[in-house]
Design a protein around this motif. Structure first.
Motif, short mmCIF file in Angstrom:
data_model
loop_
_atom_site.label_atom_id
_atom_site.label_comp_id
_atom_site.label_asym_id
_atom_site.label_seq_id
_atom_site.Cartn_x
_atom_site.Cartn_y
_atom_site.Cartn_z
N VAL A 60 0.83 -1.20 0.00
CA VAL A 60 0.00 0.00 0.00
C VAL A 60 0.87 1.25 0.00
O VAL A 60 0.37 2.36 0.13
CB VAL A 60 -1.00 0.01 1.18
N GLY A 61 2.19 1.07 -0.14
CA GLY A 61 3.12 2.20 -0.09
C GLY A 61 3.28 2.89 -1.43
O GLY A 61 2.67 2.52 -2.43
N ASN A 62 4.12 3.92 -1.41
CA ASN A 62 4.46 4.68 -2.61
C ASN A 62 5.88 5.22 -2.39
O ASN A 62 6.05 6.19 -1.66
CB ASN A 62 3.45 5.80 -2.83
N VAL A 63 6.87 4.57 -3.03
CA VAL A 63 8.26 4.94 -2.74
C VAL A 63 8.56 6.39 -3.13
O VAL A 63 9.38 7.05 -2.49
CB VAL A 63 9.27 3.98 -3.41
N ALA A 64 7.88 6.91 -4.14
CA ALA A 64 8.11 8.30 -4.56
C ALA A 64 7.75 9.27 -3.44
O ALA A 64 8.30 10.37 -3.36
CB ALA A 64 7.31 8.61 -5.82
N ASN A 65 6.83 8.86 -2.55
CA ASN A 65 6.41 9.70 -1.43
C ASN A 65 7.06 9.28 -0.11
O ASN A 65 6.63 9.71 0.96
CB ASN A 65 4.89 9.65 -1.27
N GLY A 66 8.05 8.39 -0.17
CA GLY A 66 8.71 7.94 1.05
C GLY A 66 7.86 7.03 1.91
O GLY A 66 8.02 6.96 3.12
N ASP A 67 6.94 6.30 1.28
CA ASP A 67 6.01 5.44 2.00
C ASP A 67 6.31 3.98 1.67
O ASP A 67 6.26 3.59 0.50
CB ASP A 67 4.58 5.80 1.60
N ALA A 68 6.64 3.18 2.68
CA ALA A 68 6.95 1.77 2.49
C ALA A 68 5.96 0.88 3.24
O ALA A 68 6.30 -0.19 3.74
CB ALA A 68 8.38 1.48 2.95
N SER A 69 4.70 1.32 3.34
CA SER A 69 3.69 0.63 4.14
C SER A 69 3.15 -0.61 3.42
O SER A 69 3.10 -0.67 2.20
CB SER A 69 2.53 1.57 4.44
N ILE A 70 2.73 -1.57 4.25
CA ILE A 70 2.06 -2.77 3.74
C ILE A 70 0.75 -2.94 4.50
O ILE A 70 0.50 -2.26 5.50
CB ILE A 70 2.92 -4.04 3.89
N ALA A 71 -0.09 -3.84 4.01
CA ALA A 71 -1.35 -4.16 4.70
C ALA A 71 -1.43 -5.67 4.89
O ALA A 71 -0.92 -6.44 4.07
CB ALA A 71 -2.54 -3.66 3.91
N ILE A 72 -2.08 -6.08 5.97
CA ILE A 72 -2.32 -7.50 6.24
C ILE A 72 -3.82 -7.73 6.26
O ILE A 72 -4.56 -7.05 6.97
CB ILE A 72 -1.71 -7.93 7.59
N GLN A 73 -4.26 -8.69 5.45
CA GLN A 73 -5.68 -9.05 5.41
C GLN A 73 -5.98 -10.08 6.49
O GLN A 73 -5.14 -10.92 6.83
CB GLN A 73 -6.04 -9.67 4.05
N SER A 74 -7.19 -10.02 7.01
CA SER A 74 -7.72 -10.99 7.97
C SER A 74 -6.77 -11.29 9.12
O SER A 74 -6.43 -12.44 9.38
CB SER A 74 -8.07 -12.30 7.25
N PRO A 75 -6.32 -10.25 9.85
CA PRO A 75 -5.42 -10.50 10.98
C PRO A 75 -6.11 -11.28 12.09
O PRO A 75 -7.33 -11.18 12.27
CB PRO A 75 -5.04 -9.09 11.45
N VAL A 76 -5.31 -12.06 12.81
CA VAL A 76 -5.80 -12.83 13.95
C VAL A 76 -4.87 -12.54 15.13
O VAL A 76 -3.77 -12.02 14.95
CB VAL A 76 -5.85 -14.35 13.65
#
Length: 93
Positions: A60-76
């Motif tokens: 879910v990140g955008n390296v051009a904006n300095g964003d290295a975020s990820i998302a996790i589906q269905s966390p437990v």
């Protein structure tokens, strides 16, 4: 529990962003034990294909904006642990 969660990671680099930039996310269970690589990025995202996070990680990140975020589906609850984001943008680390 059950809803997508975002793991935020931001970075700044004194070097221009190039295709050499890499992002690595690792995970260690709350109970301790081995570190586990769960995500790699170099030009394109490479979510893990093995382990407990298989098919549940999305970029879910955008390296051009300095964003290295990820998302996790269905966390437990069993996903609790330490998540580490590491960004390298040669020659800047």
């Amino acid at each position: 529990i059950g809803e997508q969660v975002s793991l935020k990671c931001s970075f700044k680099s004194s070097s221009p962003i190039t295709e050499s930039l890499t992002i690595d996310w690792t995970y260690r269970p709350l109970t301790g034990g081995q570190m586990e690589a769960i995500f790699h990025y170099q030009s394109v995202p490479y979510p893990t294909t093995v382990g407990k996070f298989k098919d549940r990680i999305s970029w879910v990140g955008n390296v051009a904006n300095g964003d290295a975020s990820i998302a996790i589906q269905s966390p437990v609850v069993g996903d609790n642990g330490t998540f580490i984001c590491s960004v390298k943008n040669p020659p800047d680390v």
